[in-house]
Design a protein around this motif. Structure first.
Motif, PDB file in Angstrom:
ATOM      1  N   ARG A  51      -2.853  -4.992   4.448  1.00  0.00           N
ATOM      2  CA  ARG A  51      -3.517  -4.333   5.579  1.00  0.00           C
ATOM      3  C   ARG A  51      -4.655  -3.421   5.138  1.00  0.00           C
ATOM      4  O   ARG A  51      -5.528  -3.091   5.936  1.00  0.00           O
ATOM      5  N   SER A  52      -4.652  -3.014   3.874  1.00  0.00           N
ATOM      6  CA  SER A  52      -5.725  -2.147   3.380  1.00  0.00           C
ATOM      7  C   SER A  52      -6.994  -2.921   3.023  1.00  0.00           C
ATOM      8  O   SER A  52      -8.029  -2.315   2.728  1.00  0.00           O
ATOM      9  N   ALA A 103      -0.635   2.593  -3.782  1.00  0.00           N
ATOM     10  CA  ALA A 103      -1.768   2.451  -2.868  1.00  0.00           C
ATOM     11  C   ALA A 103      -2.719   3.608  -3.118  1.00  0.00           C
ATOM     12  O   ALA A 103      -2.422   4.516  -3.909  1.00  0.00           O
ATOM     13  N   ASP A 128     -10.370  -5.402   3.449  1.00  0.00           N
ATOM     14  CA  ASP A 128     -11.371  -5.653   4.482  1.00  0.00           C
ATOM     15  C   ASP A 128     -11.270  -7.120   4.924  1.00  0.00           C
ATOM     16  O   ASP A 128     -10.526  -7.913   4.336  1.00  0.00           O
ATOM     17  N   THR A 135      -1.930  -0.729  -7.909  1.00  0.00           N
ATOM     18  CA  THR A 135      -3.294  -0.876  -7.392  1.00  0.00           C
ATOM     19  C   THR A 135      -4.163  -1.678  -8.358  1.00  0.00           C
ATOM     20  O   THR A 135      -5.023  -2.451  -7.921  1.00  0.00           O
ATOM     21  N   SER A 146      -0.203  -3.491   1.263  1.00  0.00           N
ATOM     22  CA  SER A 146      -1.402  -3.715   0.447  1.00  0.00           C
ATOM     23  C   SER A 146      -2.393  -4.611   1.177  1.00  0.00           C
ATOM     24  O   SER A 146      -3.609  -4.389   1.131  1.00  0.00           O
ATOM     25  N   ASN A 189      -4.466  11.327  -2.778  1.00  0.00           N
ATOM     26  CA  ASN A 189      -4.775  10.307  -3.770  1.00  0.00           C
ATOM     27  C   ASN A 189      -4.225  10.670  -5.147  1.00  0.00           C
ATOM     28  O   ASN A 189      -3.794  11.807  -5.392  1.00  0.00           O
ATOM     29  N   THR A 240       2.586  10.593   0.150  1.00  0.00           N
ATOM     30  CA  THR A 240       1.514   9.859   0.833  1.00  0.00           C
ATOM     31  C   THR A 240       0.540  10.857   1.451  1.00  0.00           C
ATOM     32  O   THR A 240       0.895  12.009   1.733  1.00  0.00           O
ATOM     33  N   GLU A 285       3.265   0.950   6.403  1.00  0.00           N
ATOM     34  CA  GLU A 285       2.300   0.206   5.581  1.00  0.00           C
ATOM     35  C   GLU A 285       2.533   0.441   4.096  1.00  0.00           C
ATOM     36  O   GLU A 285       2.339  -0.452   3.271  1.00  0.00           O
ATOM     37  N   ASN A 286       2.943   1.675   3.746  1.00  0.00           N
ATOM     38  CA  ASN A 286       3.150   2.008   2.346  1.00  0.00           C
ATOM     39  C   ASN A 286       4.558   1.655   1.868  1.00  0.00           C
ATOM     40  O   ASN A 286       4.943   1.954   0.747  1.00  0.00           O
ATOM     41  N   LYS A 289       1.579   4.464   9.083  1.00  0.00           N
ATOM     42  CA  LYS A 289       1.098   4.599   7.709  1.00  0.00           C
ATOM     43  C   LYS A 289       2.275   4.562   6.731  1.00  0.00           C
ATOM     44  O   LYS A 289       2.190   3.967   5.650  1.00  0.00           O
TER      45      LYS A 289
END
Length: 357
Positions: free
Chosen positions: A291-292, A149, A294, A255, A289, A118, A115, A342-343, A339
């Motif tokens: 929470r990422s 992610a 908008d 993704t 996913s 990218n 993590t 979240e992942n 983080k």
């Protein structure tokens, strides 16, 4: 292989002494997901229908059972075949790992989660490692296995090579942890032998999980490239070969699948698309996913807890974390810990000796 399941309930968890056994792990995970889906399906409101189903990595096997069933009896029959297939997938992945890793192949995990970096950067570093360390040893090459992610990627390969990559090629700001998988999945070209062996097992053992795409009962999302197979749509290849490639050979791009789910959700005018996770850790994975997104995207769908209590039956016995001062796993502070959560990362590891002092 020794008999490790003494009672029906034993098959819902892996005995500690078989935690590094791909066959036992694969069977148990498959059954957990199959049972969870059956329970979720029975609890859902009768006036709702499934828009589609997606299987991530080995979860594609139970997803096929669900996508090919119109009734509970059909689903039970498909579940039996799914469990049989999970056995042979685990066996052939184990054989491949033993062939590549030698007698110590079960000592360490074959997958590393990364993590904070990218996919493109990880891919660059993996190619650099393969060129500089392995050179022409293509069967030993590390490979990206999953992209879950924007900055959450996993790679696979022989354990000692993963350790070397982790020590010398990852940037300092990246976080990493071993994933407790003791065989080679999503292994690229070196895994084609395992794929062909499983396909032969399906034929010789007469495993009848799923029909061709043309007979699907509900849409099935791919975790390889995010495309969707629709009922009645003919294809030049069979469903199981496609699914098995996504488990043993190809990279799983969650993704891409997630992006297409969002695109579908945006077409429902004023109606939120409910997404439910099936199996251990699936809900937390989906929440990462979610929470990422908008705020506008969050208005199009919701992550529905798999076993949520009906309205009016919720118990008021929760608790709140008011404050904390801790030594955090996989990070130096609570932001990095959040983080990791979240992942959907699992930070369970051996306790450091300093805690004994």
């Amino acid at each position: 292989m020794e008999i490790c399941f003494q009672t029906p309930t034993d098959i819902l968890s892996v005995p500690n002494h078989l935690r590094n056994n791909p066959i036992a792990e694969g069977i148990v995970l498959c059954i957990q997901q199959l049972v969870d889906f059956l329970m979720i399906n029975e609890m859902r409101p009768h006036d709702t229908t499934w828009t589609g189903i997606a299987g991530f990595c080995s979860g594609s096997i139970p997803a096929v059972a669900a996508a090919c069933s119109r009734s509970v009896p059909e689903y039970i029959c498909q579940s039996k075949e799914a469990t049989r297939l999970a056995f042979w997938v685990g066996l052939r992945a184990e054989e491949l790992a033993a062939e590549l890793g030698g007698e110590d192949w079960q000592q360490q995990p074959w997958s590393l989660a990364i993590t904070g970096v990218n996919k493109d950067k990880v891919e660059f570093l993996v190619k650099k490692f393969n060129a500089e360390v392995l050179k022409t040893e293509t069967r030993m090459a590390l490979k990206i296995s999953t992209v879950s992610a924007a900055e959450s990627v996993a790679i696979v390969g022989k354990p000692h090579l993963l350790a070397e990559f982790r020590s010398h090629y990852l940037p300092e700001h990246a976080s990493s942890r071993s994933i407790q998988v003791y065989a080679l999945y999503h292994g690229g070209e070196q895994a084609f032998s395992a794929l062909h062996n499983v396909l032969r097992d399906i034929e010789t053992r007469r495993i009848s999980l799923g029909p061709p795409f043309s007979d699907l009962k509900m849409p099935l999302w791919s975790s390889q490239d995010g495309t969707i197979a629709l009922p009645g749509l003919g294809t030049p290849y069979y469903l199981l070969e496609y699914i098995l490639r996504g488990i043993l050979v190809d990279t799983a791009h969650w993704t891409l699948t997630w992006s297409n789910i969002l695109q579908l959700a945006s077409t429902y005018d004023g109606i939120k698309l409910s997404v439910t996770g099936v199996g251990p850790g699936a809900h937390q994975f989906l929440m990462g996913s979610y929470r990422s997104l908008d705020e506008e995207e969050k208005e199009t769908l919701e992550i529905f807890p798999p076993f949520q209590r009906p309205p009016g039956q919720c118990r008021d016995d929760g608790f709140a974390i008011i404050g904390m001062s801790l030594k955090f796993p996989l990070g130096l502070d609570k932001e990095q810990l959040w983080k990791s959560l979240e992942n959907g990362l699992n930070s369970v590891q051996e306790v450091s000796m300093e805690f004994d002092q």
